[in-house]
Write a protein that holds these residues in place. Structure first.
Motif, mmCIF file in Angstrom:
data_model
loop_
_atom_site.group_PDB
_atom_site.id
_atom_site.type_symbol
_atom_site.label_atom_id
_atom_site.label_comp_id
_atom_site.label_asym_id
_atom_site.label_seq_id
_atom_site.Cartn_x
_atom_site.Cartn_y
_atom_site.Cartn_z
ATOM 1 N N LEU A 620 0.871 -1.174 0.000
ATOM 2 C CA LEU A 620 0.000 0.000 0.000
ATOM 3 C C LEU A 620 0.908 1.224 0.000
ATOM 4 O O LEU A 620 1.862 1.294 0.779
ATOM 5 N N PHE A 621 0.630 2.193 -0.862
ATOM 6 C CA PHE A 621 1.558 3.314 -0.976
ATOM 7 C C PHE A 621 0.824 4.626 -1.190
ATOM 8 O O PHE A 621 -0.332 4.661 -1.641
ATOM 9 N N ALA A 622 1.527 5.692 -0.826
ATOM 10 C CA ALA A 622 1.048 7.059 -1.071
ATOM 11 C C ALA A 622 2.266 7.933 -1.341
ATOM 12 O O ALA A 622 3.224 7.904 -0.561
ATOM 13 N N THR A 623 2.232 8.667 -2.429
ATOM 14 C CA THR A 623 3.314 9.594 -2.764
ATOM 15 C C THR A 623 2.775 11.015 -2.757
ATOM 16 O O THR A 623 1.590 11.247 -3.002
ATOM 17 N N ASN A 624 3.666 11.950 -2.457
ATOM 18 C CA ASN A 624 3.282 13.364 -2.326
ATOM 19 C C ASN A 624 2.087 13.483 -1.379
ATOM 20 O O ASN A 624 1.020 13.995 -1.736
ATOM 21 N N LEU A 625 2.306 13.008 -0.160
ATOM 22 C CA LEU A 625 1.224 12.911 0.829
ATOM 23 C C LEU A 625 0.505 14.237 1.060
ATOM 24 O O LEU A 625 -0.707 14.267 1.283
ATOM 25 N N THR A 626 1.216 15.336 1.033
ATOM 26 C CA THR A 626 0.606 16.631 1.312
ATOM 27 C C THR A 626 -0.008 17.264 0.073
ATOM 28 O O THR A 626 -0.499 18.392 0.139
ATOM 29 N N ASP A 627 0.030 16.562 -1.058
ATOM 30 C CA ASP A 627 -0.491 17.072 -2.330
ATOM 31 C C ASP A 627 0.134 18.425 -2.679
ATOM 32 O O ASP A 627 -0.536 19.375 -3.077
ATOM 33 N N LYS A 628 1.453 18.483 -2.535
ATOM 34 C CA LYS A 628 2.176 19.711 -2.816
ATOM 35 C C LYS A 628 2.187 19.988 -4.316
ATOM 36 O O LYS A 628 2.515 19.120 -5.116
ATOM 37 N N ARG A 629 1.810 21.202 -4.693
ATOM 38 C CA ARG A 629 1.952 21.620 -6.080
ATOM 39 C C ARG A 629 3.295 22.317 -6.223
ATOM 40 O O ARG A 629 3.547 23.355 -5.612
#
Length: 663
Positions: A620-629
């Motif tokens: 299970l994965f998540a990248t750019n957790l903070t949804d940084k633009r």
């Protein structure tokens, strides 16, 4: 790469000290190593970073038809060689070289693997997927085997074209095959082939006037990059040395559509827009042979030679979709071809031949000196024909223009290895790349150079690789000074505002790289990479428009780059492994001509939880957790009211991957 769940270049290259991955449209993303680059995108001439696949050269001598994004599935490793690698790797490796090593057929036994991924990218309307499979089949035990890899990946688009109604949906499909024949214990014959297509419904740039994840054009801007590679390799062990002969061909094709309505003089009578299309086809053939010593004595050597030739055809077509009648009413029939009102065709050819070698000698206990170099000769020429309303009734021809260089790039190093846990080295090396001819027509009153030559770049470096506390702590460190002169740059010609290439200015790049891996307790691994970079022009070029000023930071050369990873293996059922990573990239100028516009300047956080069930892994994965633009790189402020044209990093992405392996 496995711990990070890497799928493509963007997932791992930016975590390596001194390496910045400039994420653009798939197939067009570029890598900058140690700040060596006059642009963060694709150079108009040969790029400063060399790309290789199992040592097969993939970098053509001029503007890149495409930069392969080699899929990580069944990939053995990626070698990133920082600093100029001209002595052994040849042209293009001015800042360094990236060598992808894929697994090849194994005759020792059957093997198979699959990987399936589904993921959701923020600001996209649907989920993406990836399906990959590998099978390894021994045909004759321990002598002949075949390995086949296939993959298909779709990434949902997150940039909306408000005018055309499209998004940057990406489809990547490919197949890779390997045949290895070992008739004797001394001889191995290998065949490696790869085909890959990167196809996007829309170029991945945002136009800031329309929002953080949007652009707006009348016509869509699809991209299509195709790569095809075939290589035959012979390895033979003599009693005194090892012989390697490598012959390869690689073909690249791209089709790029661009809506140029806002900048076209024809826009007032083009209700369906103005379209520019670029079709590029490149074929590159290489042959290399080398002989390397095979003993453990104090004296070691390598000698080799290579030859490559590249042919490229480019067609740039400008048209008014559904506008044939409108054009016919305004312009002479001889200047038109249906909806086409301008047509440019070019043929380009380049060649490189070289002799290279290295000699190393342990002249004192634990102290080894190495001397190497490359004697090279490069040639490149171009012919161009232009037709249409911008080029008169008979068209415009640019007769064959030539560029060429020959010379010698040396390498010197001194290494002290007091134990297997410590190496201290000093290095001086030089890099080079192709010069290219200019393609603009002559202008009265201005001396346009016929061509530009190779850059001159020296790297002086001190470093150490070390292990401590029985391997629980590893520390690698290096400090370097790069002196870059006669930089290949593009300037604006006064009078007609056309750009031309030349050698102008100089730069100095000083940096420190530190990589630390610690394992304080068996389940826990901590790693951190830190790079400090001071990369600036050291000469003012007044002929540029605007002038290039002494002290200007090189584009994309972030002063600070940090990557941290925490990996913890739990003592529990399914052997959970949690990986949390962080990356920081400081701000840097977008272009040399517009140093006040910045890119980067962001933190990115990723997380991954891996569970193992014998032959099956689930992650299970998540990248750019903070949804940084954040902006990877761009092309500055447009004069057409669309704002900044920017490539941005991928928004928050969450998903699951399932891997199965036979052994």
């Amino acid at each position: 790469m496995k711990a990070a769940g890497a799928q493509s270049n963007a997932d791992y290259l930016g975590r390596i000290p001194g390496v910045v991955f400039n994420e653009g449209t798939s197939g067009q993303s570029a890598v900058t190593i140690r700040g060596v680059g006059a642009t963060a995108g694709i150079d108009q001439g040969q790029g400063p970073t060399g790309y290789f696949l199992n040592e097969i050269p993939l970098t053509e001598p001029s503007y890149a038809s495409g930069i392969p994004d080699v899929d990580t599935f069944d990939l053995n490793r990626v070698e990133v060689l920082r600093g100029p690698q001209g002595s052994l790797f040849g042209s293009a490796s001015l800042g360094g070289a990236i060598n992808y090593i894929v697994n090849t057929a194994d005759a020792s036994g059957y093997d198979a693997a699959t990987e399936m991924t589904t993921r959701k990218i923020s600001h996209s309307g649907k989920a993406g997927y990836a399906v990959k499979a590998m099978i390894n089949l021994p045909i004759i035990a321990d002598k002949l085997a075949v390995r086949v890899v296939g993959f298909s990946r779709e990434d949902a688009g997150y940039i909306d074209n408000l005018g055309a109604g499209t998004t940057n949906n990406l489809q990547v499909n490919g197949v890779r095959g390997s045949v290895v024949f070992t008739p004797t214990d001394r001889t191995t014959l290998s065949l490696l082939s790869l085909y890959q297509q990167n196809k996007s419904d829309e170029i991945a740039t945002v136009q800031t006037a329309f929002g953080p994840y949007a652009r707006s054009t009348i016509l869509p801007g699809p991209t299509d990059y195709d790569f095809e590679i075939h290589a035959l390799r012979l390895d033979h062990k003599f009693d005194f040395a090892n012989l390697t002969i490598l012959a390869s061909t690689n073909t690249k094709d791209h089709v790029l559509d661009s809506d140029v309505t806002r900048s076209s003089a024809l826009r007032t009578f083009a209700p369906h827009g103005v379209l520019s299309q670029e079709f590029m086809h490149t074929n590159m053939k290489t042959l290399e042979a080398r002989l390397a010593s095979d003993d453990d004595g104090p004296f070691k050597w390598l000698i080799g030679g290579m030859y490559s030739e590249t042919k490229t055809d480019v067609a740039t077509l400008s048209s008014l979709p559904q506008g044939e009648a409108v054009l016919a009413a305004r312009y002479a029939a001889a200047q038109l071809q249906g909806e086409l009102f301008n047509r440019t065709y070019s043929h380009r050819e380049g060649s490189e031949k070289a002799l290279f070698g290295e000699i190393s000698y342990e002249f004192l206990p634990k102290v080894t000196a190495t001397v190497g170099g490359r004697l090279f000769d490069t040639k490149y020429w171009v012919e161009i024909q232009r037709y249409g309303i911008s080029y008169g009734s008979t068209g415009q021809t640019v007769q064959r223009r030539n560029a060429g260089d020959d010379g010698f790039v040396p390498k010197f190093s001194l290494a002290w290895r007091p134990s297997r846990d410590l190496t201290v080295y000093a290095l001086a090396s030089k890099g080079f790349r192709f010069g290219n001819p200019n393609t603009v027509v002559d202008l009265a009153g201005f001396n346009t150079p016929a061509a530009w030559a190779s850059d001159s770049l020296w790297n002086y470096e001190l470093g150490a690789h070390s292990a401590w506390l029985d391997g629980k702590l590893q520390v690698d460190a290096s400090v370097y000074d790069i002196e870059w002169s006669d930089i290949q740059v593009r300037l604006v010609r006064p009078g007609d505002n056309l750009t031309y290439g030349t050698n102008a200015g100089s730069a100095r790049i000083q940096g420190v790289e530190l990589a630390v891996v610690a394992r304080p307790i068996p389940p826990l691994t901590l790693s951190s990479n830190v790079t400090y970079l001071d990369a600036k022009l050291t000469e003012t070029v007044t002929t540029a428009s605007p002038p290039l000023l002494d002290g200007t930071r090189l584009p994309g050369a972030s002063p600070w780059q940090i990557a941290n990873t925490v990996n913890y293996r739990f003592d529990a059922p399914l052997t959970p492994v949690l990986t949390v990573s962080h990356r920081y990239l400081a701000k840097a100028p977008e272009t040399l001509q517009g140093p006040n516009v910045k890119v980067a300047g962001y933190n990115q956080f990723d997380a991954r939880l891996n569970l193992s069930l014998e032959t099956v892994d689930v992650a299970l994965f998540a990248t750019n957790l903070t949804d940084k633009r954040a902006v990877a790189f761009g092309y500055g402020l447009s004069s057409t009211g669309t704002g900044l044209s920017e490539f941005i990093i991928r928004p928050r992405t969450v998903g699951v991957t399932v891997n199965w392996k036979l052994r």
